[in-house]
Design a protein around this motif. Structure first.
Motif, PDB file in Angstrom:
ATOM      1  N   PRO A 169      44.512  13.668  29.405  1.00  0.00           N
ATOM      2  CA  PRO A 169      43.842  12.364  29.278  1.00  0.00           C
ATOM      3  C   PRO A 169      43.432  12.018  27.839  1.00  0.00           C
ATOM      4  N   THR A 170      42.989  13.007  27.077  1.00  0.00           N
ATOM      5  CA  THR A 170      42.603  12.752  25.682  1.00  0.00           C
ATOM      6  C   THR A 170      43.804  12.250  24.880  1.00  0.00           C
ATOM      7  N   SER A 171      44.954  12.877  25.084  1.00  0.00           N
ATOM      8  CA  SER A 171      46.161  12.463  24.366  1.00  0.00           C
ATOM      9  C   SER A 171      46.644  11.106  24.839  1.00  0.00           C
ATOM     10  N   LYS A 172      46.517  10.845  26.137  1.00  0.00           N
ATOM     11  CA  LYS A 172      46.906   9.525  26.664  1.00  0.00           C
ATOM     12  C   LYS A 172      46.092   8.428  25.976  1.00  0.00           C
ATOM     13  N   ALA A 173      44.779   8.663  25.851  1.00  0.00           N
ATOM     14  CA  ALA A 173      43.914   7.653  25.215  1.00  0.00           C
ATOM     15  C   ALA A 173      44.351   7.416  23.769  1.00  0.00           C
ATOM     16  N   ILE A 174      44.691   8.490  23.069  1.00  0.00           N
ATOM     17  CA  ILE A 174      45.118   8.380  21.665  1.00  0.00           C
ATOM     18  C   ILE A 174      46.429   7.596  21.574  1.00  0.00           C
ATOM     19  N   LEU A 175      47.398   7.946  22.431  1.00  0.00           N
ATOM     20  CA  LEU A 175      48.703   7.280  22.400  1.00  0.00           C
ATOM     21  C   LEU A 175      48.577   5.806  22.792  1.00  0.00           C
ATOM     22  N   ASP A 176      47.747   5.510  23.791  1.00  0.00           N
ATOM     23  CA  ASP A 176      47.553   4.111  24.213  1.00  0.00           C
ATOM     24  C   ASP A 176      46.947   3.281  23.085  1.00  0.00           C
ATOM     25  N   ARG A 177      45.978   3.873  22.392  1.00  0.00           N
ATOM     26  CA  ARG A 177      45.327   3.177  21.273  1.00  0.00           C
ATOM     27  C   ARG A 177      46.343   2.874  20.161  1.00  0.00           C
ATOM     28  N   GLN A 178      47.190   3.875  19.858  1.00  0.00           N
ATOM     29  CA  GLN A 178      48.217   3.679  18.821  1.00  0.00           C
ATOM     30  C   GLN A 178      49.175   2.561  19.205  1.00  0.00           C
ATOM     31  N   ALA A 179      49.583   2.541  20.474  1.00  0.00           N
ATOM     32  CA  ALA A 179      50.547   1.533  20.927  1.00  0.00           C
ATOM     33  C   ALA A 179      49.936   0.134  20.882  1.00  0.00           C
ATOM     34  N   GLU A 180      48.604   0.048  21.093  1.00  0.00           N
ATOM     35  CA  GLU A 180      47.936  -1.254  21.013  1.00  0.00           C
ATOM     36  C   GLU A 180      47.899  -1.755  19.583  1.00  0.00           C
ATOM     37  N   ARG A 181      47.721  -0.823  18.645  1.00  0.00           N
ATOM     38  CA  ARG A 181      47.597  -1.209  17.232  1.00  0.00           C
ATOM     39  C   ARG A 181      48.942  -1.628  16.640  1.00  0.00           C
ATOM     40  N   ALA A 182      50.033  -0.967  17.039  1.00  0.00           N
ATOM     41  CA  ALA A 182      51.348  -1.267  16.468  1.00  0.00           C
ATOM     42  C   ALA A 182      52.346  -1.505  17.599  1.00  0.00           C
ATOM     43  N   ALA A 183      52.830  -2.734  17.674  1.00  0.00           N
ATOM     44  CA  ALA A 183      53.652  -3.149  18.816  1.00  0.00           C
ATOM     45  C   ALA A 183      54.976  -2.367  18.909  1.00  0.00           C
ATOM     46  N   ASP A 184      55.511  -1.918  17.773  1.00  0.00           N
ATOM     47  CA  ASP A 184      56.817  -1.243  17.800  1.00  0.00           C
ATOM     48  C   ASP A 184      56.691   0.262  18.094  1.00  0.00           C
ATOM     49  N   THR A 185      55.469   0.728  18.374  1.00  0.00           N
ATOM     50  CA  THR A 185      55.261   2.141  18.671  1.00  0.00           C
ATOM     51  C   THR A 185      55.698   2.444  20.105  1.00  0.00           C
ATOM     52  N   TRP A 186      56.228   3.645  20.330  1.00  0.00           N
ATOM     53  CA  TRP A 186      56.585   4.079  21.674  1.00  0.00           C
ATOM     54  C   TRP A 186      55.346   4.029  22.568  1.00  0.00           C
ATOM     55  N   ARG A 187      55.529   3.534  23.785  1.00  0.00           N
ATOM     56  CA  ARG A 187      54.405   3.391  24.699  1.00  0.00           C
ATOM     57  C   ARG A 187      54.557   4.382  25.851  1.00  0.00           C
ATOM     58  N   LEU A 188      53.516   5.153  26.110  1.00  0.00           N
ATOM     59  CA  LEU A 188      53.526   6.093  27.231  1.00  0.00           C
ATOM     60  C   LEU A 188      53.617   5.293  28.531  1.00  0.00           C
ATOM     61  N   PRO A 189      54.613   5.570  29.401  1.00  0.00           N
ATOM     62  CA  PRO A 189      54.717   4.805  30.642  1.00  0.00           C
ATOM     63  C   PRO A 189      53.469   4.966  31.512  1.00  0.00           C
ATOM     64  N   ALA A 190      53.173   3.903  32.270  1.00  0.00           N
ATOM     65  CA  ALA A 190      51.980   3.919  33.135  1.00  0.00           C
ATOM     66  C   ALA A 190      52.092   5.001  34.206  1.00  0.00           C
ATOM     67  N   SER A 191      53.324   5.441  34.491  1.00  0.00           N
ATOM     68  CA  SER A 191      53.540   6.460  35.528  1.00  0.00           C
ATOM     69  C   SER A 191      53.215   7.879  35.041  1.00  0.00           C
ATOM     70  N   ALA A 192      52.818   8.020  33.793  1.00  0.00           N
ATOM     71  CA  ALA A 192      52.558   9.366  33.252  1.00  0.00           C
ATOM     72  C   ALA A 192      51.523  10.099  34.092  1.00  0.00           C
ATOM     73  N   GLU A 193      51.782  11.370  34.336  1.00  0.00           N
ATOM     74  CA  GLU A 193      50.839  12.185  35.119  1.00  0.00           C
ATOM     75  C   GLU A 193      49.845  12.859  34.187  1.00  0.00           C
TER      76      GLU A 193
END
Ligand SMILES: [Zn+2]
Length: 308
Positions: free
Chosen positions: A129-153
């Motif tokens: 969950p900590t990494s998910k929050a970090i990756l989601d934040r990065q994807a929000e800041r930069a649109a061309d960043t890879w986005r973790l799929p919502a289905s991630a476990e």
């Protein structure tokens, strides 16, 4: 006489093998060439590492693990850009036509995730969950960043899964290099992929680390029944050397924290501590010049109660 000769020969061969095993993260020191990379290394019948160079002037590898089963492939970590991770996907294709079913995000740092767009669609990602929050934040800041799929476990402690008859345990052994550090354990094969919890012969990198938690996490890893500890950077060793190198990394972490703590206790201000610190043998480890100041600042931060 014949027995003596055999014994002497055996001792000689063993000694030569030990001497030949240069312990370093630098591929050149190990007798490899830059053109040997990226490369796939077969570790067991079904377990492979894929190694490509980390970006930057000092050459060392970023190591991924992939495990081939009859029902598909599990991958632990990617590389740092889409082209490099495409190299990983192509390397897996050379070994098997089975689909990639799982990608475990063991380290959320860009050098292990920024190429994830090159993984085929339909994969199940596993992440802390900590990494998910970090990756989601990065994807929000930069649109061309890879986005973790919502289905991630999400795995905040442990998850056991079976793929093609192989049992995998995705483990959170505690905070270390990122705070969301996951490991992948293969109990049958006694292999633990540790990602950036274990930086083999690379100076402890602490930009986003939790120094004292990291030591406890290493102890937990050492207590598991494991023969092969795989690092996220540096080379994968087999046989007794693997355990020795994890132990060596643990000692390096302890030494770095002890040196920073000594300076802190003596009341040395942080900028002066960076100038005064003496890391002994660890000064020769890959990235020591860039990572030593960061490590001192991080240990000071923890000692000052500023790290949560
Ligand atoms: Zn990294």
């Amino acid at each position: 006489m014949r027995h003596l000769t055999t014994a002497v020969l055996f001792a000689l061969v063993t000694a030569l093998a030990a001497v030949g095993q240069v312990r370093a993260a630098d591929p050149i020191k190990r007798g490899l060439k830059e053109t040997d990379f990226p490369r796939t290394v077969k570790v067991t019948d079904t377990v492979y590492t894929y190694e490509d160079f980390h970006a930057g002037p000092e050459k060392f590898t970023t190591t991924d693990m992939f495990v081939v089963t009859r029902d598909g492939v599990l991958v632990a970590d990617g590389q740092g850009n889409p082209e490099a991770t495409k190299g990983l996907v192509d390397a897996i294709r050379k070994v098997t036509d089975k689909p990639i079913e799982y990608v475990v995000v063991c380290s959320d740092h860009g050098d292990h995730t920024a190429g994830n767009a090159s993984f085929p669609p339909g994969i199940t990602y596993i992440v802390h969950p900590t990494s998910k929050a970090i990756l989601d934040r990065q994807a929000e800041r930069a649109a061309d960043t890879w986005r973790l799929p919502a289905s991630a476990e999400l795995v905040s402690d442990r998850k056991t899964l079976t793929l093609g008859g192989e049992e995998f345990q995705v483990l959170f052994l505690g905070r270390a290099h990122t705070g969301g550090d996951l490991s992948v354990y293969l109990p049958r094969q006694r292999i633990l992929f540790m990602s950036e919890i274990f930086l083999n012969r690379v100076f402890p990198a602490m930009r986003s680390a939790y120094p004292s938690d990291w030591l406890a996490t290493l102890t937990k890893a050492e207590q598991l029944p494991v023969d092969i500890y795989m690092p996220g950077h540096g080379f994968t060793e087999t046989g007794p050397v693997s355990k020795e190198e994890l132990r060596e990394y643990h000692k390096a972490m302890q030494a770095v924290i002890a040196e920073a703590t000594r300076l802190h206790s003596a009341g040395v201000p942080v900028d002066e501590a960076i100038r005064q610190a003496n890391f002994g043998e660890y000064s020769s480890w890959t990235l020591s010049s860039s990572q030593a100041p960061i490590a001192i600042r991080k240990v000071y931060e923890e000692l000052d109660g500023k790290l949560r």
